[in-house]
Design a protein around this motif. Structure first.
Motif, mmCIF file in Angstrom:
data_model
loop_
_atom_site.group_PDB
_atom_site.id
_atom_site.type_symbol
_atom_site.label_atom_id
_atom_site.label_comp_id
_atom_site.label_asym_id
_atom_site.label_seq_id
_atom_site.Cartn_x
_atom_site.Cartn_y
_atom_site.Cartn_z
ATOM 1 N N PHE A 295 -6.394 -5.060 -14.697
ATOM 2 C CA PHE A 295 -5.011 -5.516 -14.698
ATOM 3 C C PHE A 295 -4.755 -6.284 -13.398
ATOM 4 C CE2 PHE A 295 -5.447 -1.585 -17.034
ATOM 5 C CZ PHE A 295 -4.797 -1.848 -18.234
ATOM 6 N N ILE A 296 -4.426 -7.566 -13.521
ATOM 7 C CA ILE A 296 -4.252 -8.426 -12.351
ATOM 8 C C ILE A 296 -2.778 -8.771 -12.180
ATOM 9 C CG2 ILE A 296 -4.813 -10.654 -11.327
ATOM 10 C CD1 ILE A 296 -7.484 -10.537 -12.857
ATOM 11 N N PHE B 95 11.397 -6.134 -5.611
ATOM 12 C CA PHE B 95 9.948 -6.154 -5.446
ATOM 13 C C PHE B 95 9.341 -4.763 -5.643
ATOM 14 C CE2 PHE B 95 6.125 -5.633 -2.867
ATOM 15 C CZ PHE B 95 5.349 -6.663 -3.346
ATOM 16 N N LYS B 96 9.914 -3.760 -5.008
ATOM 17 C CA LYS B 96 9.390 -2.398 -5.105
ATOM 18 C C LYS B 96 9.387 -1.913 -6.546
ATOM 19 C CE LYS B 96 10.210 2.308 -3.415
ATOM 20 N NZ LYS B 96 11.057 3.155 -2.513
ATOM 21 N N GLN B 97 10.487 -2.159 -7.249
ATOM 22 C CA GLN B 97 10.594 -1.728 -8.642
ATOM 23 C C GLN B 97 9.582 -2.442 -9.525
ATOM 24 O OE1 GLN B 97 13.250 -2.471 -6.663
ATOM 25 N NE2 GLN B 97 13.911 -0.340 -6.437
ATOM 26 N N ARG B 98 9.328 -3.726 -9.230
ATOM 27 C CA ARG B 98 8.367 -4.497 -10.025
ATOM 28 C C ARG B 98 6.942 -3.957 -9.827
ATOM 29 N NH1 ARG B 98 9.865 -9.892 -11.062
ATOM 30 N NH2 ARG B 98 7.804 -10.141 -12.021
ATOM 31 N N VAL B 99 6.611 -3.618 -8.584
ATOM 32 C CA VAL B 99 5.294 -3.039 -8.304
ATOM 33 C C VAL B 99 5.152 -1.707 -9.023
ATOM 34 C CG1 VAL B 99 3.788 -2.053 -6.528
ATOM 35 C CG2 VAL B 99 4.997 -4.209 -6.089
ATOM 36 N N ASN B 100 6.171 -0.853 -8.921
ATOM 37 C CA ASN B 100 6.150 0.443 -9.616
ATOM 38 C C ASN B 100 5.951 0.255 -11.112
ATOM 39 O OD1 ASN B 100 6.558 1.998 -7.333
ATOM 40 N ND2 ASN B 100 8.783 2.027 -7.546
ATOM 41 N N SER B 101 6.696 -0.673 -11.679
ATOM 42 C CA SER B 101 6.645 -0.919 -13.120
ATOM 43 C C SER B 101 5.253 -1.371 -13.558
ATOM 44 C CB SER B 101 7.693 -1.966 -13.506
ATOM 45 O OG SER B 101 7.624 -2.268 -14.877
ATOM 46 N N CYS B 102 4.664 -2.295 -12.806
ATOM 47 C CA CYS B 102 3.320 -2.793 -13.137
ATOM 48 C C CYS B 102 2.289 -1.673 -13.049
ATOM 49 C CB CYS B 102 2.927 -3.929 -12.196
ATOM 50 S SG CYS B 102 3.740 -5.494 -12.549
ATOM 51 N N LEU B 103 2.391 -0.856 -12.016
ATOM 52 C CA LEU B 103 1.435 0.224 -11.806
ATOM 53 C C LEU B 103 1.474 1.218 -12.964
ATOM 54 C CD1 LEU B 103 -0.523 0.847 -9.421
ATOM 55 C CD2 LEU B 103 1.180 2.504 -8.627
ATOM 56 N N ASN C 267 -0.520 3.504 -18.124
ATOM 57 C CA ASN C 267 -0.285 3.976 -19.490
ATOM 58 C C ASN C 267 -1.096 3.187 -20.512
ATOM 59 O OD1 ASN C 267 1.518 5.956 -18.671
ATOM 60 N ND2 ASN C 267 3.304 4.635 -18.873
ATOM 61 N N THR C 268 -1.221 1.881 -20.296
ATOM 62 C CA THR C 268 -2.006 1.039 -21.202
ATOM 63 C C THR C 268 -3.472 1.434 -21.177
ATOM 64 O OG1 THR C 268 -0.487 -0.831 -20.900
ATOM 65 C CG2 THR C 268 -2.687 -1.335 -21.738
ATOM 66 N N TYR C 269 -3.979 1.670 -19.990
ATOM 67 C CA TYR C 269 -5.387 2.048 -19.828
ATOM 68 C C TYR C 269 -5.692 3.346 -20.559
ATOM 69 C CZ TYR C 269 -9.663 3.625 -17.454
ATOM 70 O OH TYR C 269 -10.921 4.088 -17.164
ATOM 71 N N TYR C 270 -4.869 4.356 -20.346
ATOM 72 C CA TYR C 270 -5.173 5.655 -20.956
ATOM 73 C C TYR C 270 -4.847 5.696 -22.445
ATOM 74 C CZ TYR C 270 -6.713 7.664 -16.632
ATOM 75 O OH TYR C 270 -7.448 7.918 -15.498
ATOM 76 N N LYS C 271 -3.965 4.848 -22.883
ATOM 77 C CA LYS C 271 -3.742 4.716 -24.325
ATOM 78 C C LYS C 271 -4.982 4.123 -24.978
ATOM 79 C CE LYS C 271 -0.673 2.602 -27.756
ATOM 80 N NZ LYS C 271 0.510 1.733 -27.964
ATOM 81 N N LYS D 59 0.832 -1.202 0.000
ATOM 82 C CA LYS D 59 0.000 0.000 0.000
ATOM 83 C C LYS D 59 0.869 1.256 0.000
ATOM 84 C CE LYS D 59 -3.527 2.395 2.749
ATOM 85 N NZ LYS D 59 -4.313 2.358 4.017
ATOM 86 N N THR D 60 1.910 1.254 0.818
ATOM 87 C CA THR D 60 2.821 2.400 0.890
ATOM 88 C C THR D 60 3.546 2.606 -0.431
ATOM 89 O OG1 THR D 60 3.157 2.088 3.271
ATOM 90 C CG2 THR D 60 4.825 3.361 2.088
ATOM 91 N N ILE D 61 3.990 1.525 -1.054
ATOM 92 C CA ILE D 61 4.671 1.620 -2.351
ATOM 93 C C ILE D 61 3.744 2.261 -3.381
ATOM 94 C CG2 ILE D 61 5.628 0.290 -4.277
ATOM 95 C CD1 ILE D 61 6.566 -1.785 -2.201
ATOM 96 N N ILE D 62 2.503 1.803 -3.421
ATOM 97 C CA ILE D 62 1.541 2.304 -4.405
ATOM 98 C C ILE D 62 1.222 3.773 -4.152
ATOM 99 C CG2 ILE D 62 -0.867 2.118 -5.159
ATOM 100 C CD1 ILE D 62 -0.546 -0.952 -4.712
ATOM 101 N N GLU D 63 0.971 4.143 -2.902
ATOM 102 C CA GLU D 63 0.658 5.538 -2.581
ATOM 103 C C GLU D 63 1.813 6.461 -2.947
ATOM 104 O OE1 GLU D 63 -2.453 5.063 1.173
ATOM 105 O OE2 GLU D 63 -0.293 5.106 1.565
#
Length: 240
Positions: free
Chosen positions: A84-85, A116-124, A129-133, A18-22
């Motif tokens: 996105f899952i 792990f943190k970088q992977r979460v950031n990358s997925c988010l 970007n995919t959604y808004y494209k 949650k903290t990573i995402i926020e």
């Protein structure tokens, strides 16, 4: 609006992600909302059913519940076909189940990996970007609100009205309202033909009208919100 949901039975890990995402949302100025963080898969299902969202889902595979993460992903895919899952797991060997249940996962992230943190950031960011494209093909408007750029799908707009705050207008969606500096004349130039200027203070999305109260000069939207139609514009509204 794209929403983020976390489902993990481990409170410490749930708070970590949650903290990573926020932090990512704030750092990247993303138009995202962390809508739900829970250990209960049923709560996730109920939220999606009630709110009809497109989401980014971070799901623990082993939820220690009657519904494991893979099964939850399967249910999410039924309710939110464009979502996105991302599975977060300590059991990579269980990833084959996602193929068995046709979950179409975006990624699998091992919980104890150093990146792990970088992977979460990358997925988010990738999901964002995919959604808004994709929605750019459907039509959207971009507005500046404070330090953020917010992209709004035209098909999500119920109506737009002038605000009580001078020089501001307010966009109404079913589940949120966004106020920003602008005027109806300028915003109307960015809208598609299904939007109609029904009053000096309102532009309405005719696809979102539930009924028109002719006697009281009101338009009732699909979410029960109301806006007004003036005598001057009434005839044009009936012709739509």
């Amino acid at each position: 609006m794209l929403e983020v949901i976390i489902c993990d039975d481990n409170l410490v890990f749930r708070d970590k992600i949650k903290t990573i995402i926020e932090n990512t949302i704030l750092r990247e100025n993303l138009d995202l909302q962390l809508a739900l963080s829970t250990e209960n898969p049923e709560e996730v299902i109920n939220y999606i059913e009630k709110n009809n969202i497109t989401g980014i889902y971070f799901l623990d595979v082993d939820l220690k519940s009657d519904i494991n993460g893979i099964r939850l992903g399967e249910k999410i895919r039924e309710l939110d076909s464009k979502g996105f899952i991302i599975f977060t797991t300590a059991h990579m060997e269980m990833s084959y189940l996602a193929f068995k249940y046709k979950v179409e996962a975006m990624d699998y992230i091992i919980k104890d990996e150093e990146d792990f943190k970088q992977r979460v950031n990358s997925c988010l960011i990738k999901a964002y970007n995919t959604y808004y494209k994709e929605i750019s093909k459907e039509g959207y408007i971009s507005i500046n609100e404070d330090s953020r750029i917010i992209n709004i799908k035209l098909c999500d707009i119920l109506f737009i009205e002038t605000s009580i705050t001078a020089h501001k207008i307010r966009v109404h969606e079913e589940n949120r309202q966004i106020e920003f500096y602008g005027n109806l004349k300028d915003i109307q130039k960015e809208l598609t033909p299904n939007f109609y200027r029904c009053h000096k203070s309102y532009i309405v999305n005719k696809d979102k009208i539930r009924e028109i109260d002719i006697k009281n000069n009101k338009i009732i939207m699909v979410n029960e919100e109301e806006c007004y139609v003036s005598f001057r514009y009434k005839k044009g509204l009936w012709a739509l």
